[in-house]
Motif scaffolding. Structure first.
Motif, short mmCIF file in Angstrom:
data_model
loop_
_atom_site.label_atom_id
_atom_site.label_comp_id
_atom_site.label_asym_id
_atom_site.label_seq_id
_atom_site.Cartn_x
_atom_site.Cartn_y
_atom_site.Cartn_z
N MET A 1 0.85 -1.17 0.00
CA MET A 1 0.00 0.00 0.00
C MET A 1 0.90 1.24 0.00
O MET A 1 1.82 1.33 0.80
CB MET A 1 -0.89 -0.02 1.25
N ASP A 2 0.60 2.18 -0.88
CA ASP A 2 1.39 3.40 -0.92
C ASP A 2 0.84 4.44 0.05
O ASP A 2 -0.14 4.21 0.76
CB ASP A 2 1.45 3.94 -2.36
N TRP A 3 1.52 5.62 0.05
CA TRP A 3 1.13 6.68 0.99
C TRP A 3 -0.31 7.17 0.74
O TRP A 3 -1.05 7.42 1.70
CB TRP A 3 2.10 7.85 0.92
N GLN A 4 -0.68 7.31 -0.48
CA GLN A 4 -2.04 7.76 -0.81
C GLN A 4 -3.08 6.71 -0.37
O GLN A 4 -4.16 7.06 0.11
CB GLN A 4 -2.17 8.04 -2.31
N GLY A 5 -2.74 5.45 -0.55
CA GLY A 5 -3.64 4.37 -0.12
C GLY A 5 -3.79 4.35 1.40
O GLY A 5 -4.89 4.12 1.92
N GLN A 6 -2.69 4.60 2.12
CA GLN A 6 -2.75 4.65 3.58
C GLN A 6 -3.62 5.82 4.04
O GLN A 6 -4.40 5.70 4.99
CB GLN A 6 -1.34 4.76 4.16
N LYS A 7 -3.45 6.96 3.35
CA LYS A 7 -4.24 8.14 3.70
C LYS A 7 -5.73 7.87 3.47
O LYS A 7 -6.57 8.20 4.31
CB LYS A 7 -3.79 9.34 2.86
N LEU A 8 -6.05 7.23 2.34
CA LEU A 8 -7.44 6.90 2.03
C LEU A 8 -8.00 5.91 3.05
O LEU A 8 -9.13 6.06 3.52
CB LEU A 8 -7.54 6.32 0.61
N ALA A 9 -7.21 4.89 3.42
CA ALA A 9 -7.65 3.90 4.40
C ALA A 9 -7.91 4.57 5.76
O ALA A 9 -8.89 4.25 6.45
CB ALA A 9 -6.61 2.79 4.54
N GLU A 10 -7.03 5.48 6.15
CA GLU A 10 -7.20 6.21 7.42
C GLU A 10 -8.46 7.06 7.40
O GLU A 10 -9.23 7.06 8.36
CB GLU A 10 -5.97 7.10 7.66
N GLN A 11 -8.72 7.76 6.30
CA GLN A 11 -9.91 8.59 6.19
C GLN A 11 -11.18 7.73 6.23
O GLN A 11 -12.15 8.08 6.90
CB GLN A 11 -9.87 9.42 4.91
#
Length: 80
Positions: free
Chosen positions: A1-11
């Motif tokens: 998972m990339d940084w954008q994917g982590q951000k989306l998962a967190e949101q």
């Protein structure tokens, strides 16, 4: 998972947790309110009413109505 994917998962996690928390709070509040107000708990019956016996009401209908009117009139006149 990339940084954008982590951000989306967190949101998504925060949104879903908040949504379910609000839903659970609402459902819990409704359940608690129902539990407190629907059953006929003893503290709801602290001041029972003494109803007029139907046979007495039939025997003296005018007298009963006059007493009620006098009581209402006294309450209205005492407020002035």
């Amino acid at each position: 998972m990339d940084w954008q994917g982590q951000k989306l998962a967190e949101q998504l996690m925060q949104i879903l947790l908040l949504t379910f928390a609000v839903g659970a709070f609402t459902a819990g509040g409704a359940a608690l309110t129902t539990l407190v107000t629907v059953p006929n708990w003893p503290f709801f019956n602290r001041h029972p009413l003494n109803w007029l016996d139907p046979s007495e009401a039939e025997k003296h209908p005018k007298q009963h109505a006059q007493k009620q009117n006098a009581t209402v009139f006294k309450k209205k006149s005492s407020k002035k």
